[in-house]
Design an enzyme around this catalytic site. Sequence first.
Site: not given
Length: 373
Positions: A231, A256, A320, A323, A346, A355
Amino acid sequence: MVNIALSPLFHKNNHIIAISFKFDFAIKEYIKSVEGVKWSKTHKTFYIVHTVSNKQKLYQALRFKDWYVDYSALSSAKANIPKAQTKTLSIKLPYLEDSQQNNLEKFKKWMQQKRLSINTVNSYFEVTSFFLRYAQLKQQPITVRLVEQFNYDFIVRPNKSISYQNQCINGIKKYLDYIGTPLLSFDIERPKKPKKLPEVLSSDDVKNILDNIINLKHKTLLTLIYSAGLRIGEALKIRISDIDSKRMVIHIKSAKGNKDRYTLLSLKFLELLRLYYKTYKPKDYLFEGQNGGLYSTSSAQNILKKAAKKSNIKKPITLHTLRHSFATHLLENGTDIRYIQTLLGHSSPKTTMIYTHVSETSIRNIKNPFDNL
């Protein structure tokens, strides 16, 4: 603390937002770097055209620096906002009483002690301020009904995004937690976000973008974002000590969800990084602004925008997107989805599974039934 004042102006037949602050070279350079910000010789002020998207962009850039932003003049200047550009509200909110304002400041410190991110603290502080001013206007205690009224008047009616609506609900619930009000009685349903697939670049597109960046610092930053799947906030907070060339990993700290992780350090990127280090000699952060401190997010986005234009890429992309492309290309190269989840940081595999929907390899391997006719 740095104080920034935003106020409405009319300039060259346009409604604009004037940006005022006590002169400081570093602040001036940062304000200049925000996309769309210009200098008015007539009014002797920096400004940006007054639209909803520009206002949100400006808020985001200023929040990133954790500066105090006084936008009360904008809130009360209904007549200065073009109707064609945004839907205005007829409600004028009162200023908070001193006791409530003090309590709001304590709420902010409480969130900081909880180690919430700067962006989260500022967002929750802002929406809670709006909500408390709304409650003061209505002269009502905080109830589910009042929250629903606020939701309609300030989010649904002006047609603000679902993300902003969820942010508001989260902020109000966090405030209720702070004042010790039982949350069970405030079971407010959050709207579901539309499930959209991310934009993904091909490997050739990524190469073309990076090849079209001449500035070494700019090339190194965007290469890092893609090669490590970062990010933008993570990339800008990387320190020199976070690069481990012996183990060929990068240590991402307090990302995050306030989580640490390791991600890949590309051998080709390491060569570029060493050249960058010898040239720029950063002292603390890997990418520093002209006067030290963190590099600007908006500047990085402008770099990508210009490089994409040179590469003749028509699809709308952001930082983004690099990424997203990193994750998709790993999947297409046969990397296990669980490893990709770890590299991206994640919490849930469901987030990473998106994805699989954009991977060209998996789509190409499906036999079209029409070809059998």
